[in-house]
Design an enzyme around this catalytic site. Structure first.
Site, PDB file in Angstrom:
ATOM      1  N   GLU A  44       0.829  -1.204   0.000  1.00  0.00           N
ATOM      2  CA  GLU A  44       0.000   0.000   0.000  1.00  0.00           C
ATOM      3  C   GLU A  44       0.868   1.261   0.000  1.00  0.00           C
ATOM      4  OE1 GLU A  44      -3.455   1.919   2.956  1.00  0.00           O
ATOM      5  OE2 GLU A  44      -2.311   0.154   3.562  1.00  0.00           O
ATOM      6  N   LYS A 111      -9.207   2.847  -2.314  1.00  0.00           N
ATOM      7  CA  LYS A 111      -9.492   2.201  -1.032  1.00  0.00           C
ATOM      8  C   LYS A 111     -10.833   2.673  -0.470  1.00  0.00           C
ATOM      9  CE  LYS A 111      -7.120   1.340   3.413  1.00  0.00           C
ATOM     10  NZ  LYS A 111      -5.905   1.662   4.185  1.00  0.00           N
ATOM     11  N   TYR A 117      -8.176   5.091  13.463  1.00  0.00           N
ATOM     12  CA  TYR A 117      -8.019   4.710  14.866  1.00  0.00           C
ATOM     13  C   TYR A 117      -6.565   4.372  15.107  1.00  0.00           C
ATOM     14  CZ  TYR A 117      -8.127   0.135  12.624  1.00  0.00           C
ATOM     15  OH  TYR A 117      -7.868  -0.933  11.788  1.00  0.00           O
ATOM     16  N   CYS A 147      -5.519  -3.112   2.074  1.00  0.00           N
ATOM     17  CA  CYS A 147      -5.425  -3.264   3.535  1.00  0.00           C
ATOM     18  C   CYS A 147      -6.779  -3.387   4.228  1.00  0.00           C
ATOM     19  CB  CYS A 147      -4.610  -2.116   4.114  1.00  0.00           C
ATOM     20  SG  CYS A 147      -3.891  -2.506   5.734  1.00  0.00           S
ATOM     21  N   GLY A 315      24.247   5.580  26.675  1.00  0.00           N
ATOM     22  CA  GLY A 315      24.766   5.668  28.039  1.00  0.00           C
ATOM     23  C   GLY A 315      24.616   4.325  28.722  1.00  0.00           C
ATOM     24  N   LEU A 316      25.733   3.714  29.079  1.00  0.00           N
ATOM     25  CA  LEU A 316      25.720   2.388  29.711  1.00  0.00           C
ATOM     26  C   LEU A 316      25.826   2.547  31.221  1.00  0.00           C
ATOM     27  CD1 LEU A 316      28.034   0.270  27.374  1.00  0.00           C
ATOM     28  CD2 LEU A 316      25.548   0.475  27.340  1.00  0.00           C
ATOM     29  N   SER A 317      24.745   2.215  31.910  1.00  0.00           N
ATOM     30  CA  SER A 317      24.719   2.355  33.368  1.00  0.00           C
ATOM     31  C   SER A 317      25.131   1.081  34.081  1.00  0.00           C
ATOM     32  CB  SER A 317      23.308   2.728  33.812  1.00  0.00           C
ATOM     33  OG  SER A 317      22.417   1.646  33.574  1.00  0.00           O
ATOM     34  N   ASP A 321      18.224  -2.057  31.283  1.00  0.00           N
ATOM     35  CA  ASP A 321      17.645  -1.330  30.157  1.00  0.00           C
ATOM     36  C   ASP A 321      18.713  -0.906  29.151  1.00  0.00           C
ATOM     37  OD1 ASP A 321      15.011  -1.457  31.170  1.00  0.00           O
ATOM     38  OD2 ASP A 321      15.426   0.223  32.502  1.00  0.00           O
TER      39      ASP A 321
END
Length: 569
Positions: A44, A111, A117, A147, A315-317, A321
């Site tokens: 599409e 279409k 939504y 679609c 940034g590696l803490s 995460d």
């Protein structure tokens, strides 16, 4: 006997890159013709890229799409192609499937069902079509759809296919991923096939576009809803299938040659086609954690590459995460494109500090150390007169996070690296993040990943590698922001398994607090979580975009007013 070979080109396109999109479309059509296909379909709005959003409001963009479409049509030889593009017709913009044959545009389908939504707002841009379209290729009748047309029960697409006795339905799609979406699609397509009595050939987009990831997984189903061909997930593919239509007597003794999946159906005598024989060709499904991980990889890769960045900075803490974010980035871009920086403070434990370095070594990425204590001290001294006497409060915690944000953005400016933030959905939901601190960056890889799923994905990284890529101590250590002595996340938040359960019911299912409590949660705890979610809308508005992996992500999916006095009970 009538037969047709159908090619479904599952390609990765870029919004607004008309030149390269047209080239990819043309190349896929040529490959389809070389494979002996009689018809080729692409996703599409393939020419424009999906979703083009307010580019569609620019007259110049629509004009350029039209010119590129005319040029593309001239390249189509020896095959019928159906191409998705925005088209001006009867004074309004349409989401079109353009039928091309022998170097010329021969027909259009507009279409009918425009979704409005979740992440979709197609009625902002397009006027719906009102008619169906049935084309004939090699004597086989095929309905053309886009679609949403096949998602709506009782739609015009169902009636068109059924009333015209079409053997198949071609569906151009740009259906974005969320966990579990494949099962949902398959159920809907099975229902459509049974209702229309036609085969369905669904060609889906693949790749990342801002917050959205498209997983491909194009499909072909028989008129009874049987799935008999499925393309690969999260990568480009060309799915080729043969459809053969004949009398029942001929089909019963026919055994088609060749290596492509095929379906044999009888000519309609009672309005319903019957599947006689299939040759299954199904790319394997994925477990939830595997499909989510692949979506994150694709989303990060395409955001970085399509926006012209050479490297990313994280940034590696030493926490889970940032470890997961780094693993995703490495798998998306390669180790040489990822830079990790650790920024220890007086509160950084020996364990998290050493784990950050170990993770970087395990991933093979560049690793930088920039201690923040001198900078934090300088800020504190500069603000001491205004702050006055008394013990430091939350401002001191947030100051550390903001110093780290400044360091990351300074490195980004200096070297042109894109900063990937590392906050997860649970934290973003309740505002457990610092504006201009750990929220500072260009792309939020795991912003839609609940904390409990972060743990599952981290274990998956190690399982796939057959080694401890993310150190086990990272996975097992109680999570902490380490902005004050002996800090733990659960000092400020409910346990994550409880928090994520409440968030799913409130954010994704829109249940009221009292209804959530009826599912076994303490009402007081629920009300506190809901309060945190609602009061932190302003933070989420200022967060960078990130990969959508749940049915309702913050941002495009969930849009609430910041100034809002409604308090659910």
């Amino acid at each position: 006997m009538k037969s047709i070979r159908i090619a479904q080109a599952q390609i990765n396109l870029t919004v607004g890159d008309l030149e390269q999109n047209a080239k990819k479309i043309a190349d896929s059509i040529k490959k389809s013709a070389q494979a002996g296909a009689d018809l080729a379909s692409v996703p599409e709005l393939a020419l424009a890229g999906y979703p083009p959003e307010d580019l569609l409001l620019k007259p110049a963009f629509i004009r350029d799409c039209g010119e590129k479409l005319e040029a593309l049509a001239k390249e189509v030889k020896d095959i019928t192609a159906i191409v998705g593009a925005p088209v001006m017709a009867d004074g309004s913009l349409k989401n079109a499937a353009v039928v091309i044959r022998d170097g010329a545009i021969v027909d259009y389908y507009f279409k009918n069902e425009l979704p409005n939504y979740g992440v979709f707002d197609e009625r902002r841009y397009f006027t719906p079509g009102t008619e169906g379209l049935v084309i004939t290729v090699n004597g086989v009748r095929l309905a053309v759809t886009i679609c949403e047309d096949v998602w709506i029960e009782g739609s015009g697409a169902e009636r068109t296919a059924r009333d015209s006795s079409a053997a198949g339905v071609i569906n151009l799609s740009a259906s974005p991923f969320h966990a579990g979406k494949l099962r949902q699609r398959t159920r809907i397509f099975e229902r459509f096939c049974r209702a229309s009595g036609a085969c369905l050939f669904y060609a889906n987009l693949v790749g990342g576009q801002d917050e959205l990831v498209f997983d491909g997984t194009s499909m072909a189903l028989g008129p009874d809803g049987e799935l008999f061909a499925r393309a690969r997930r999260f990568e480009e593919d060309l799915l080729i299938t043969d459809l053969m239509v004949a009398s029942y007597a001929h089909l019963a003794k026919y055994d088609p040659p060749g290596d492509h999946p095929f379906i044999l159906i009888s000519e309609r005598t009672s309005g319903i086609s019957r599947t006689i024989k299939t040759f299954p060709s199904l790319a394997p499904e994925m477990a939830t954690e595997e499909e989510v991980y692949q979506a994150l990889v694709v989303g990060v890769r395409d955001y970085v590459v399509k926006n012209g960045f050479d490297k990313v900075l994280i940034g590696l803490s030493g926490g889970i995460d940032s470890s997961l974010t780094a693993a995703v980035a490495r798998d998306a871009l390669g180790a040489d494109k990822v830079v990790g920086v650790t920024m220890p403070s007086r509160y950084t434990s020996d364990g998290t500090f050493s784990d950050a370095g170990l993770l970087a070594r395990n991933l093979g990425i560049k690793y930088i150390e920039v201690p923040i204590e001198p900078m934090v001290k300088a800020y504190g001294e500069g603000l001491s007169r205004e702050f006055g006497k008394g013990p430091p409060g939350v401002e001191a915690e947030n100051l550390q996070a903001r110093v780290r944000g400044n360091i990351l953005m300074a490195l980004s400016n200096r070297f042109g690296w894109l900063v990937l933030t590392t906050g997860n959905k649970s934290e973003m939901a309740v505002g457990y993040a610092t504006l201009y601190g750990d929220m500072a960056g260009g792309f939020a890889a795991i912003k839609d990943v609940p904390k409990t799923l972060v743990y599952g994905l981290s274990r998956l990284v190690n399982e796939k590698a057959g080694a401890e890529v993310i150190p086990l101590s990272v996975i097992e250590r109680p999570p902490s922001a380490e902005l004050r002595a002996d800090q733990k996340d659960e000092d400020s938040l409910p346990p994550y398994d409880e928090l994520d359960g409440i968030l799913e019911l409130y954010v994704e299912e829109d249940l009221a607090p009292r209804d959530i409590a009826r599912k076994g949660f303490d009402l007081g705890r629920v009300l506190e979580v809901v309060r945190m979610v609602d009061r932190n809308e302003y933070k989420r508005r200022q967060a960078p975009p990130g990969v959508k992996i749940t049915p309702k992500a913050f941002g495009k999916d969930r849009r609430l007013p910041i100034t809002n006095r409604y308090r659910p009970k």
